[in-house]
Write a protein that holds these residues in place. Structure first.
Motif, PDB file in Angstrom:
ATOM      1  N   ASP A 140      -2.865  -2.806  -2.743  1.00 35.09           N
ATOM      2  CA  ASP A 140      -3.920  -2.045  -3.541  1.00 35.09           C
ATOM      3  C   ASP A 140      -3.236  -1.930  -4.565  1.00 35.09           C
ATOM      4  O   ASP A 140      -2.380  -2.430  -5.331  1.00 35.09           O
ATOM      5  CB  ASP A 140      -2.772  -0.814  -2.760  1.00 35.09           C
ATOM      6  CG  ASP A 140      -3.712   0.245  -3.248  1.00 35.09           C
ATOM      7  OD1 ASP A 140      -4.811   0.523  -3.079  1.00 35.09           O
ATOM      8  OD2 ASP A 140      -2.998   0.858  -3.254  1.00 35.09           O
TER       9      ASP A 140
ATOM     10  N   MET B 179      -4.485   0.245  -6.918  1.00 32.79           N
ATOM     11  CA  MET B 179      -2.772   1.716  -7.720  1.00 32.79           C
ATOM     12  C   MET B 179      -1.558   1.763  -7.037  1.00 32.79           C
ATOM     13  O   MET B 179      -1.266   2.065  -5.521  1.00 32.79           O
ATOM     14  CB  MET B 179      -4.033   2.713  -7.627  1.00 32.79           C
ATOM     15  CG  MET B 179      -5.631   2.934  -8.454  1.00 32.79           C
ATOM     16  SD  MET B 179      -5.131   2.651  -9.796  1.00 32.79           S
ATOM     17  CE  MET B 179      -4.633   4.636 -10.534  1.00 32.79           C
TER      18      MET B 179
ATOM     19  N   GLU C 299       0.880  -1.093  -0.126  1.00 32.56           N
ATOM     20  CA  GLU C 299       0.028  -0.579  -0.156  1.00 32.56           C
ATOM     21  C   GLU C 299       1.083   0.793  -0.384  1.00 32.56           C
ATOM     22  O   GLU C 299       1.770   1.561   0.978  1.00 32.56           O
ATOM     23  CB  GLU C 299      -0.651  -0.650   0.786  1.00 32.56           C
ATOM     24  CG  GLU C 299      -1.769   1.102   1.185  1.00 32.56           C
ATOM     25  CD  GLU C 299      -2.682   0.929   0.524  1.00 32.56           C
ATOM     26  OE1 GLU C 299      -2.626   2.695  -0.789  1.00 32.56           O
ATOM     27  OE2 GLU C 299      -3.973   1.115  -0.059  1.00 32.56           O
ATOM     28  N   ASP C 300       0.558   1.959  -1.295  1.00 30.87           N
ATOM     29  CA  ASP C 300       1.668   3.303  -0.758  1.00 30.87           C
ATOM     30  C   ASP C 300       0.720   4.407  -0.529  1.00 30.87           C
ATOM     31  O   ASP C 300       1.934   5.820  -0.295  1.00 30.87           O
ATOM     32  CB  ASP C 300       1.603   3.639  -2.338  1.00 30.87           C
ATOM     33  CG  ASP C 300       0.573   3.776  -3.333  1.00 30.87           C
ATOM     34  OD1 ASP C 300      -0.615   3.317  -3.165  1.00 30.87           O
ATOM     35  OD2 ASP C 300       0.773   5.116  -3.843  1.00 30.87           O
TER      36      ASP C 300
ATOM     37  N   LYS D  27     -12.068   0.862  -0.409  1.00 32.10           N
ATOM     38  CA  LYS D  27     -12.366   1.763   0.470  1.00 32.10           C
ATOM     39  C   LYS D  27     -13.290   2.549   0.416  1.00 32.10           C
ATOM     40  O   LYS D  27     -14.188   2.794  -0.495  1.00 32.10           O
ATOM     41  CB  LYS D  27     -10.223   2.521   0.146  1.00 32.10           C
ATOM     42  CG  LYS D  27      -9.534   1.649   0.341  1.00 32.10           C
ATOM     43  CD  LYS D  27      -7.713   1.962  -0.445  1.00 32.10           C
ATOM     44  CE  LYS D  27      -7.002   1.639  -0.537  1.00 32.10           C
ATOM     45  NZ  LYS D  27      -5.958   2.655  -1.360  1.00 32.10           N
TER      46      LYS D  27
HETATM   47 CA    CA Z   1      -2.718   3.375  -3.723  1.00 32.76          CA
END
Ligand code: CA
Length: 235
Positions: A61, A63, A17-18, A113
Motif C-alpha cells: 500500500d 499510504m 496494508e494498514d 483502489k
Molecule cells: Ca493505507
C-alpha cells in the motif's frame, strides 16, 4: 500402492496494508488462489519481514504508517538481494495514483483502489509470470534439467530422474531461483516450513540424496556447495 505426490511449493506473498478489512480480504482471496500469505500493517515491519524470509511478491500500500510504501519500494530496489523482487503497489483513486506513477518508484505494477479481488489476483499472476516464470509455470527448464509440477516428474538431459517428495520440493525451490545461494535455514523454511522443527543437518542429508539422483556419469553436479553459506543450483 499409492505414492504420496509431493505438493508444489506455494508462492509466498507479503501483503503490506494498514486497512484491516482490506488486508483480511486480500489474505482470504490470495490464500484461496493458492498463495501463502503474510500480513503486516506498516512499512518498517515490512522491511523486517522481507529480511526474515524473502517473499515471491509484495503487495504494498502506498499510504502506510512509519515508512511509506514508496520508501519501502525504494529501499527494496536499492538492495541487491531484493532489486528484482516483484512489487505491486496499491494506490488511492485519482490524483494520488497519477502522482505515484510519475514518481517512478520502481514498482512492477500499480492497482488503483477500489479494485476487485479477481482483478488483483490476475495482476499478481501476470507479474509473477513475467518476472518469475519459474514460479507460476507447470513445467520449468533450467539447463538440462526439467521439472514438471503437475505430473511430478523430473528429467535431466531427457532422462527420467526419480526423487522423493522432499528432494522434489528442494529441486523445485532451486529451479525457481537458479544461481542463488540459500542457507540451510532458508531451505528449511522454504521446503519444510518455518513451523516445523528440523535440524539443519537434515538439509545436508536431502541435498546429498538430490545430488545422487541428479548425477549420472554424463552429467556434472548441478548443486554447488558454498562454504559457510549454503547451496545453489548451477546448471
Ligand atoms: Ca493505507
Amino acid at each position: 500402492m499409492s505414492i504420496e505426490a509431493p505438493s508444489p511449493l506455494k508462492p509466498y506473498i507479503l501483503v503490506v496494508e494498514d486497512e484491516d478489512s482490506l488486508a483480511t480480504l486480500l489474505q482470504y482471496n490470495l490464500d484461496k488462489e493458492g498463495f501463502q500469505v503474510s500480513l503486516c500493517a506498516d512499512g518498517e515491519e515490512a522491511l523486517i519481514l522481507v529480511d526474515e524470509k524473502q517473499p515471491d511478491l509484495v503487495i504494498l500500500d502506498w499510504m502506510l504508517p512509519t515508512v511509506s510504501g514508496i520508501e519501502v519500494c525504494r529501499r527494496l530496489r536499492q538492495r541487491t538481494d531484493t532489486r528484482n523482487l516483484p512489487i505491486i503497489m496499491l494506490t488511492a483513486r485519482g490524483e494520488e495514483s497519477d502522482r505515484i506513477r510519475g514518481l517512478d518508484t520502481g514498482a512492477d505494477d500499480y492497482v488503483v483502489k477500489p479494485f476487485s479481488m479477481s482483478e488483483l489476483c490476475a495482476r499478481v499472476r501476470a507479474v509473477l509470470r513475467r518476472i518469475r516464470p519459474g514460479l507460476s509455470e507447470d513445467r520449468v527448464r533450467h539447463g538440462d534439467l526439467m521439472i514438471d509440477r503437475v505430473a511430478h516428474r523430473v528429467k535431466r538431459g531427457g532422462q527420467e530422474v526419480h526423487l522423493g517428495p522432499t528432494e522434489f520440493r528442494l529441486l523445485d525451490y532451486f529451479m525457481q531461483h537458479p544461481g542463488r545461494v540459500f542457507s540451510r535455514e532458508q531451505l528449511l523454511d522454504a521446503v519444510w516450513g518455518s513451523d516445523v522443527y528440523v535440524e539443519t543437518r537434515t538439509v545436508d542429508v536431502h541435498i546429498g540424496r538430490l545430488r545422487r539422483a541428479l548425477n549420472t556419469e554424463a552429467n556434472n553436479d548441478p548443486i554447488r556447495t558454498v562454504r559457510s553459506a549454503g547451496y545453489a543450483l548451477d546448471v
